[in-house]
Design a protein around this motif. Structure first.
Motif, PDB file in Angstrom:
ATOM      1  N   ALA A 194       1.024  -1.087   0.190  1.00 48.20           N
ATOM      2  CA  ALA A 194      -0.151   0.010   0.015  1.00 48.20           C
ATOM      3  C   ALA A 194       0.863   1.212   0.002  1.00 48.20           C
ATOM      4  O   ALA A 194       0.434   2.236  -0.719  1.00 48.20           O
ATOM      5  N   LEU A 195       2.055   1.324   0.652  1.00 45.37           N
ATOM      6  CA  LEU A 195       2.830   2.336   0.773  1.00 45.37           C
ATOM      7  C   LEU A 195       3.683   2.535  -0.331  1.00 45.37           C
ATOM      8  O   LEU A 195       4.226   3.727  -0.486  1.00 45.37           O
ATOM      9  N   GLU A 196       3.661   1.680  -1.124  1.00 42.65           N
ATOM     10  CA  GLU A 196       4.359   1.827  -2.395  1.00 42.65           C
ATOM     11  C   GLU A 196       3.517   2.510  -3.530  1.00 42.65           C
ATOM     12  O   GLU A 196       4.002   2.613  -4.741  1.00 42.65           O
ATOM     13  N   GLN A 197       2.460   2.926  -3.231  1.00 42.23           N
ATOM     14  CA  GLN A 197       1.593   3.496  -4.453  1.00 42.23           C
ATOM     15  C   GLN A 197       2.026   4.941  -4.643  1.00 42.23           C
ATOM     16  O   GLN A 197       2.645   5.675  -3.557  1.00 42.23           O
ATOM     17  N   PRO A 198       1.787   5.599  -5.850  1.00 43.97           N
ATOM     18  CA  PRO A 198       2.438   6.956  -5.893  1.00 43.97           C
ATOM     19  C   PRO A 198       1.894   7.645  -4.871  1.00 43.97           C
ATOM     20  O   PRO A 198       0.675   8.018  -5.011  1.00 43.97           O
ATOM     21  N   ARG A 199       2.912   8.801  -4.624  1.00 44.99           N
ATOM     22  CA  ARG A 199       2.567   9.964  -3.639  1.00 44.99           C
ATOM     23  C   ARG A 199       1.909   9.374  -2.103  1.00 44.99           C
ATOM     24  O   ARG A 199       1.360  10.280  -1.617  1.00 44.99           O
ATOM     25  N   PHE A 200       1.806   8.078  -1.815  1.00 43.23           N
ATOM     26  CA  PHE A 200       0.987   7.610  -0.880  1.00 43.23           C
ATOM     27  C   PHE A 200       1.757   8.158   0.532  1.00 43.23           C
ATOM     28  O   PHE A 200       1.024   8.635   1.274  1.00 43.23           O
ATOM     29  N   TYR A 201       3.281   8.531   0.263  1.00 43.31           N
ATOM     30  CA  TYR A 201       3.754   8.793   1.654  1.00 43.31           C
ATOM     31  C   TYR A 201       3.319  10.488   1.707  1.00 43.31           C
ATOM     32  O   TYR A 201       3.025  10.727   2.977  1.00 43.31           O
ATOM     33  N   LEU A 202       3.289  10.972   0.642  1.00 41.73           N
ATOM     34  CA  LEU A 202       2.858  12.621   0.969  1.00 41.73           C
ATOM     35  C   LEU A 202       1.464  12.750   1.383  1.00 41.73           C
ATOM     36  O   LEU A 202       1.040  13.456   2.261  1.00 41.73           O
ATOM     37  N   VAL A 203       0.585  11.729   1.148  1.00 43.93           N
ATOM     38  CA  VAL A 203      -0.900  11.774   1.696  1.00 43.93           C
ATOM     39  C   VAL A 203      -0.841  11.282   3.082  1.00 43.93           C
ATOM     40  O   VAL A 203      -1.397  12.111   3.948  1.00 43.93           O
ATOM     41  N   LEU A 204       0.032  10.749   3.557  1.00 42.55           N
ATOM     42  CA  LEU A 204       0.129  10.201   5.046  1.00 42.55           C
ATOM     43  C   LEU A 204       0.743  11.458   5.663  1.00 42.55           C
ATOM     44  O   LEU A 204       0.590  11.694   6.915  1.00 42.55           O
ATOM     45  N   ASP A 205       1.684  11.904   5.309  1.00 42.50           N
ATOM     46  CA  ASP A 205       2.459  12.973   5.684  1.00 42.50           C
ATOM     47  C   ASP A 205       1.412  14.183   6.013  1.00 42.50           C
ATOM     48  O   ASP A 205       1.418  14.908   6.821  1.00 42.50           O
ATOM     49  N   ALA A 206       0.353  14.362   5.072  1.00 42.61           N
ATOM     50  CA  ALA A 206      -0.574  15.597   5.337  1.00 42.61           C
ATOM     51  C   ALA A 206      -1.528  14.834   6.447  1.00 42.61           C
ATOM     52  O   ALA A 206      -2.107  15.681   7.168  1.00 42.61           O
ATOM     53  N   ALA A 226      16.337  -4.468 -12.888  1.00 42.62           N
ATOM     54  CA  ALA A 226      15.445  -4.930 -13.928  1.00 42.62           C
ATOM     55  C   ALA A 226      14.011  -5.478 -13.361  1.00 42.62           C
ATOM     56  O   ALA A 226      13.051  -5.180 -14.088  1.00 42.62           O
ATOM     57  N   LEU A 227      14.077  -5.915 -12.273  1.00 41.93           N
ATOM     58  CA  LEU A 227      12.942  -6.411 -11.442  1.00 41.93           C
ATOM     59  C   LEU A 227      11.905  -5.393 -11.397  1.00 41.93           C
ATOM     60  O   LEU A 227      10.704  -5.203 -11.475  1.00 41.93           O
ATOM     61  N   ALA A 228      12.462  -4.192 -10.758  1.00 43.18           N
ATOM     62  CA  ALA A 228      11.860  -2.859 -10.418  1.00 43.18           C
ATOM     63  C   ALA A 228      10.992  -2.210 -11.491  1.00 43.18           C
ATOM     64  O   ALA A 228      10.171  -1.693 -11.594  1.00 43.18           O
ATOM     65  N   ARG A 229      12.104  -2.169 -12.621  1.00 42.24           N
ATOM     66  CA  ARG A 229      11.361  -1.735 -14.141  1.00 42.24           C
ATOM     67  C   ARG A 229      10.149  -2.772 -14.634  1.00 42.24           C
ATOM     68  O   ARG A 229       9.195  -2.126 -15.123  1.00 42.24           O
ATOM     69  N   GLU A 230      10.541  -3.951 -14.358  1.00 43.78           N
ATOM     70  CA  GLU A 230       9.613  -4.837 -14.859  1.00 43.78           C
ATOM     71  C   GLU A 230       8.241  -4.776 -14.353  1.00 43.78           C
ATOM     72  O   GLU A 230       6.971  -4.600 -14.761  1.00 43.78           O
ATOM     73  N   ILE A 231       8.183  -4.582 -12.820  1.00 42.56           N
ATOM     74  CA  ILE A 231       6.926  -4.616 -12.099  1.00 42.56           C
ATOM     75  C   ILE A 231       6.411  -3.125 -11.863  1.00 42.56           C
ATOM     76  O   ILE A 231       5.471  -2.880 -11.389  1.00 42.56           O
ATOM     77  N   GLY A 232       7.333  -2.049 -12.388  1.00 43.66           N
ATOM     78  CA  GLY A 232       7.004  -0.834 -12.578  1.00 43.66           C
ATOM     79  C   GLY A 232       6.838  -0.346 -11.156  1.00 43.66           C
ATOM     80  O   GLY A 232       5.750   0.406 -10.743  1.00 43.66           O
ATOM     81  N   ASN A 233       7.933  -0.521 -10.358  1.00 46.06           N
ATOM     82  CA  ASN A 233       7.819   0.118  -8.862  1.00 46.06           C
ATOM     83  C   ASN A 233       8.816   1.163  -8.912  1.00 46.06           C
ATOM     84  O   ASN A 233       9.930   0.677  -8.644  1.00 46.06           O
ATOM     85  N   PRO A 234       8.494   2.345  -8.848  1.00 41.82           N
ATOM     86  CA  PRO A 234       9.520   3.511  -8.887  1.00 41.82           C
ATOM     87  C   PRO A 234      10.127   3.552  -7.400  1.00 41.82           C
ATOM     88  O   PRO A 234      11.234   4.121  -7.645  1.00 41.82           O
ATOM     89  N   GLN A 235       9.445   3.285  -6.569  1.00 43.62           N
ATOM     90  CA  GLN A 235      10.207   3.493  -5.016  1.00 43.62           C
ATOM     91  C   GLN A 235      11.357   2.610  -4.922  1.00 43.62           C
ATOM     92  O   GLN A 235      12.605   3.020  -4.884  1.00 43.62           O
ATOM     93  N   ARG A 236      11.246   1.230  -5.487  1.00 42.67           N
ATOM     94  CA  ARG A 236      12.306   0.334  -5.474  1.00 42.67           C
ATOM     95  C   ARG A 236      13.267   0.528  -6.333  1.00 42.67           C
ATOM     96  O   ARG A 236      14.621   0.524  -6.280  1.00 42.67           O
ATOM     97  N   LEU A 237      12.869   1.271  -7.721  1.00 48.82           N
ATOM     98  CA  LEU A 237      13.857   1.632  -8.619  1.00 48.82           C
ATOM     99  C   LEU A 237      14.683   3.120  -8.259  1.00 48.82           C
ATOM    100  O   LEU A 237      15.775   2.997  -8.445  1.00 48.82           O
ATOM    101  N   SER A 238      13.929   3.729  -7.638  1.00 49.67           N
ATOM    102  CA  SER A 238      14.804   5.098  -6.970  1.00 49.67           C
ATOM    103  C   SER A 238      15.910   4.447  -5.976  1.00 49.67           C
ATOM    104  O   SER A 238      16.977   5.084  -6.255  1.00 49.67           O
ATOM    105  N   GLN A 239      15.519   3.354  -5.087  1.00 54.80           N
ATOM    106  CA  GLN A 239      16.707   2.886  -4.390  1.00 54.80           C
ATOM    107  C   GLN A 239      17.827   2.418  -4.964  1.00 54.80           C
ATOM    108  O   GLN A 239      18.981   2.678  -4.706  1.00 54.80           O
TER     109      GLN A 239
END
Length: 323
Positions: free
Chosen positions: A6-18, A186-199
């Motif tokens: 759930a926390l890997e959804q786009p911008r979810f951390y910003l929502v929680l921060d608010a 490669a796995l991060a790009r394959e599943i489209g996970n930008p958080q894991r890709l950034s790390q």
């Protein structure tokens, strides 16, 4: 691993921060009402939020309180112990982190829950890495990765492979670090996970910098910072600011090096993060070299300017420096 997903959804951390004030109120209400199990579950679920957005010390406080209320040997307790292990390590308390991490792994094994074992072994590996014990960290990460791979939990597998690559780099095994990153990226790009890709791109930046491939390092870091900014990954942004600093040194701009290092330090302090035993000396070496290059007066001025930047200002400055 529903909370992590759930926390890997786009911008979810910003929502929680608010909603941070409301989250604190919810935790306080559960404490007041004696809702021990619910407090433990919520504290464990917020682990990712605290490690990404901080303050880490707040997460530690809530987790310690919730864990101390019950001796119930439940999956929620495993996750809370593992979360506390990770946050303690981030605060520069790896020995305490190791103690809680070992408890989490032991309880997960007792419960026979493979998913919990994969999670808790990963966070125990983080604590070991923070203490400089790379051999134990490697063993625990590898076991976690094997379990996650068997379970088909690709997202958690990616972050474990990335951390394993990072400690291999710390051990000067650059080839192994690069090979591990190739799979995780490669796995991060394959599943489209930008958080894991950034790390993964942050660790790739370190690999490329170590090998003197500065153009490739700048490219990786620009992509990582852009993703982390969009997702609100404050911990990755603070880390990335520090990685940008030696790249400006390589291009002959020591004043920018100082500003970026100061900004990184300031943002990590806001998050409550303490650099681990292996990274801290590298930062100090970079700062000493910059002071020697530009003199104390210019150094002090640049350090003050960098430390005064907001996170967004510092990221914009870093991206401009990497162009």
């Amino acid at each position: 691993m529903q909370a992590a997903n759930a926390l890997e959804q786009p911008r979810f951390y910003l929502v929680l921060d608010a909603e941070h004030a409301n989250l604190r109120a919810a935790m306080a209400w559960l404490r007041k009402k004696g809702e021990t199990e619910r407090e433990l579950r919520l504290a464990a679920a917020l682990h990712w939020f605290w490690r990404v957005r901080g303050p880490v010390g707040e997460g530690q406080m809530w987790l310690e309180h919730a864990i101390g209320l019950t001796s119930d040997r439940s999956p929620a307790r495993v996750r809370a112990l593992a979360a506390l292990a990770d946050l303690l390590s981030m605060e520069g308390k790896p020995e305490a982190g190791l103690a809680h991490g070992r408890q989490a792994v032991a309880l997960a094994r007792e419960l026979g829950d493979i998913e919990l074992q994969a999670e808790s072994l990963h966070w125990l590996g983080n604590a070991a890495s923070g203490s400089g014990n790379l051999a134990h960290a490697s063993d625990w990460y590898q076991e976690s990765a094997e379990l996650s791979r068997g379970l088909g939990h690709t997202s958690f597998l990616i972050v474990t492979l990335t951390n394993l690559a990072s400690i291999r780099l710390d051990a000067d095994d650059v080839a192994a670090a690069r090979a591990g990153l190739e799979e995780s990226l490669a796995l991060a790009r394959e599943i489209g996970n930008p958080q894991r890709l950034s790390q993964g791109l942050l660790v790739l930046t370190q690999v490329e910098t170590r090998e003197g491939r500065f153009d490739e390092a700048r490219q990786a870091l620009r992509e990582s910072l852009t993703l982390a900014r969009e997702l609100g990954l404050a911990n990755f942004l603070a880390w990335g600011l520090g990685l940008a600093a030696p790249l400006t040194t390589a291009s002959g701009r020591p004043d920018r090096t100082v500003r970026l290092l100061a900004a990184s330090v300031a943002q990590e302090e806001l998050l409550g993060i303490v650099q681990d035993l292996l990274e801290a000396p590298i930062r100090e070496q970079n700062l000493r070299a910059a002071r020697a290059a530009i003199g104390s007066e210019r150094f002090d001025a640049a350090y003050g300017e960098g430390g005064a930047m907001t996170l967004d200002e510092a990221v914009t400055y870093a991206l401009d420096s990497l162009a």
